[in-house]
Design a protein around this motif. Structure first.
Motif, PDB file in Angstrom:
ATOM      1  N   HIS A  21       0.840  -1.201   0.000  1.00 12.90           N
ATOM      2  CA  HIS A  21       0.000   0.000   0.000  1.00 12.90           C
ATOM      3  C   HIS A  21       0.878   1.255   0.000  1.00 12.90           C
ATOM      4  O   HIS A  21       0.607   2.204  -0.747  1.00 12.90           O
ATOM      5  CB  HIS A  21      -0.923   0.018   1.225  1.00 12.90           C
ATOM      6  N   TYR A  24       2.534   1.932  -3.361  1.00  6.00           N
ATOM      7  CA  TYR A  24       1.564   2.545  -4.277  1.00  6.00           C
ATOM      8  C   TYR A  24       1.386   4.027  -3.945  1.00  6.00           C
ATOM      9  O   TYR A  24       1.375   4.873  -4.844  1.00  6.00           O
ATOM     10  CB  TYR A  24       0.215   1.812  -4.220  1.00  6.00           C
ATOM     11  N   LEU A  30       2.367  -0.650  -8.558  1.00  2.00           N
ATOM     12  CA  LEU A  30       1.844  -1.834  -7.865  1.00  2.00           C
ATOM     13  C   LEU A  30       2.954  -2.874  -7.852  1.00  2.00           C
ATOM     14  O   LEU A  30       3.370  -3.347  -8.901  1.00  2.00           O
ATOM     15  CB  LEU A  30       0.607  -2.367  -8.588  1.00  2.00           C
ATOM     16  N   LEU A  38      -1.018  -9.924  -4.282  1.00  2.00           N
ATOM     17  CA  LEU A  38      -1.956  -8.856  -4.645  1.00  2.00           C
ATOM     18  C   LEU A  38      -3.317  -9.110  -4.010  1.00  2.00           C
ATOM     19  O   LEU A  38      -3.932  -8.203  -3.457  1.00  2.00           O
ATOM     20  CB  LEU A  38      -2.102  -8.735  -6.161  1.00  2.00           C
ATOM     21  N   ARG A  42      -5.254  -6.735  -1.423  1.00  2.00           N
ATOM     22  CA  ARG A  42      -6.604  -6.225  -1.687  1.00  2.00           C
ATOM     23  C   ARG A  42      -7.521  -6.514  -0.501  1.00  2.00           C
ATOM     24  O   ARG A  42      -8.321  -5.664  -0.109  1.00  2.00           O
ATOM     25  CB  ARG A  42      -7.168  -6.841  -2.978  1.00  2.00           C
ATOM     26  N   TYR A  53      -6.619   2.091  -3.542  1.00  2.00           N
ATOM     27  CA  TYR A  53      -5.771   0.937  -3.861  1.00  2.00           C
ATOM     28  C   TYR A  53      -6.592  -0.150  -4.557  1.00  2.00           C
ATOM     29  O   TYR A  53      -6.133  -0.751  -5.529  1.00  2.00           O
ATOM     30  CB  TYR A  53      -5.128   0.393  -2.579  1.00  2.00           C
ATOM     31  N   THR A  57      -5.790  -1.561  -8.356  1.00  2.00           N
ATOM     32  CA  THR A  57      -5.408  -2.961  -8.568  1.00  2.00           C
ATOM     33  C   THR A  57      -6.445  -3.743  -9.362  1.00  2.00           C
ATOM     34  O   THR A  57      -6.314  -4.951  -9.534  1.00  2.00           O
ATOM     35  CB  THR A  57      -5.154  -3.666  -7.219  1.00  2.00           C
ATOM     36  N   TRP A  58      -7.484  -3.073  -9.830  1.00  2.00           N
ATOM     37  CA  TRP A  58      -8.549  -3.703 -10.606  1.00  2.00           C
ATOM     38  C   TRP A  58      -8.249  -3.513 -12.086  1.00  2.00           C
ATOM     39  O   TRP A  58      -7.957  -2.411 -12.530  1.00  2.00           O
ATOM     40  CB  TRP A  58      -9.869  -3.029 -10.278  1.00  2.00           C
ATOM     41  N   GLU A 121       2.665  -5.572 -13.687  1.00  2.00           N
ATOM     42  CA  GLU A 121       1.892  -5.368 -12.466  1.00  2.00           C
ATOM     43  C   GLU A 121       0.705  -6.330 -12.462  1.00  2.00           C
ATOM     44  O   GLU A 121      -0.044  -6.403 -13.445  1.00  2.00           O
ATOM     45  CB  GLU A 121       1.373  -3.924 -12.371  1.00  2.00           C
ATOM     46  N   TRP A 122       0.532  -7.067 -11.360  1.00  2.00           N
ATOM     47  CA  TRP A 122      -0.606  -7.965 -11.234  1.00  2.00           C
ATOM     48  C   TRP A 122      -1.859  -7.160 -10.958  1.00  2.00           C
ATOM     49  O   TRP A 122      -1.840  -6.211 -10.152  1.00  2.00           O
ATOM     50  CB  TRP A 122      -0.376  -8.971 -10.099  1.00  2.00           C
ATOM     51  N   LEU A 123      -2.962  -7.512 -11.639  1.00  2.00           N
ATOM     52  CA  LEU A 123      -4.253  -6.841 -11.481  1.00  2.00           C
ATOM     53  C   LEU A 123      -5.351  -7.888 -11.296  1.00  2.00           C
ATOM     54  O   LEU A 123      -5.309  -8.963 -11.897  1.00  2.00           O
ATOM     55  CB  LEU A 123      -4.588  -6.003 -12.718  1.00  2.00           C
ATOM     56  N   TYR A 124      -6.329  -7.535 -10.468  1.00  2.00           N
ATOM     57  CA  TYR A 124      -7.513  -8.367 -10.277  1.00  2.00           C
ATOM     58  C   TYR A 124      -8.421  -8.187 -11.485  1.00  2.00           C
ATOM     59  O   TYR A 124      -8.712  -7.058 -11.894  1.00  2.00           O
ATOM     60  CB  TYR A 124      -8.248  -7.935  -9.010  1.00  2.00           C
TER      61      TYR A 124
END
Length: 130
Positions: A21, A24, A30, A38, A42, A53, A57-58, A121-124
Motif C-alpha cells: 500500500h 503505491y 503496484l 496482490l 486487496r 488501492y 489494482t482492478w 503489475e498484477w491486477l484483479y
C-alpha cells in the motif's frame, strides 16, 4: 502500524500488505510479486478502506466506475487462501475464503479470483463466487 497484517500472514501490517500500500502511495507502482500477494493486499485494503488501492489494482477492463463506502459496522474477521495457481506467465487464480460480520450476522465469501499481469503489475480481473 505494528499490528498483525489483516491478510493472515504472520507479519506486521507495515512489513506485509502495508508495504505494498505504501509503495503505491509513494510511486503509483503496484509491486505485488504474484497474484496471491496482490489478493492478500486487496483484502487488507478492504479491511482498511483503501478504495484508491482497490481501484488501482482492478483491471481496467472490469473495473467499476466507483466503489461504495463499506456498510457501517462491517467488520472483516479473516482471510484463508485455499490455493494459488499460476496458469502461465501473466495469468493466475487465487481461491480464498474471506469472513466478515455485519449487523450481528457472520458472512463467508468464497471466491476463485482471476488475475492478469499487465506491464509487470498484477491486477484483479474478476472472480467466481462459490
Amino acid at each position: 502500524m505494528t499490528e498483525p497484517c489483516p491478510c493472515g500472514r504472520p507479519l506486521p501490517y507495515a512489513q506485509c500488505c502495508g508495504a505494498l500500500h505504501d509503495e503505491y502511495d509513494r510511486s503509483g507502482h503496484l509491486s505485488a510479486p504474484d497474484a496471491e500477494a496482490l489478493m492478500r493486499s486487496r483484502y487488507s485494503a478492504f479491511v482498511t478502506d483503501r478504495r484508491d488501492y482497490l481501484m488501482a489494482t482492478w483491471h481496467p477492463r472490469t473495473r467499476p466506475r466507483q466503489l461504495e463506502a463499506p456498510e457501517p459496522g462491517l467488520r472483516w474477521l479473516g482471510l484463508d487462501v485455499l490455493s494459488h495457481r499460476r496458469l502461465d506467465e501473466d495469468h493466475a487464480e487465487v481461491r480464498f475464503v474471506a469472513r466478515s460480520k455485519l449487523g450481528g450476522r457472520a458472512h463467508r465469501l468464497m471466491e476463485t479470483s482471476r488475475f492478469e499481469r499487465v506491464n509487470d503489475e498484477w491486477l484483479y480481473v474478476d472472480g467466481d463466487i462459490a
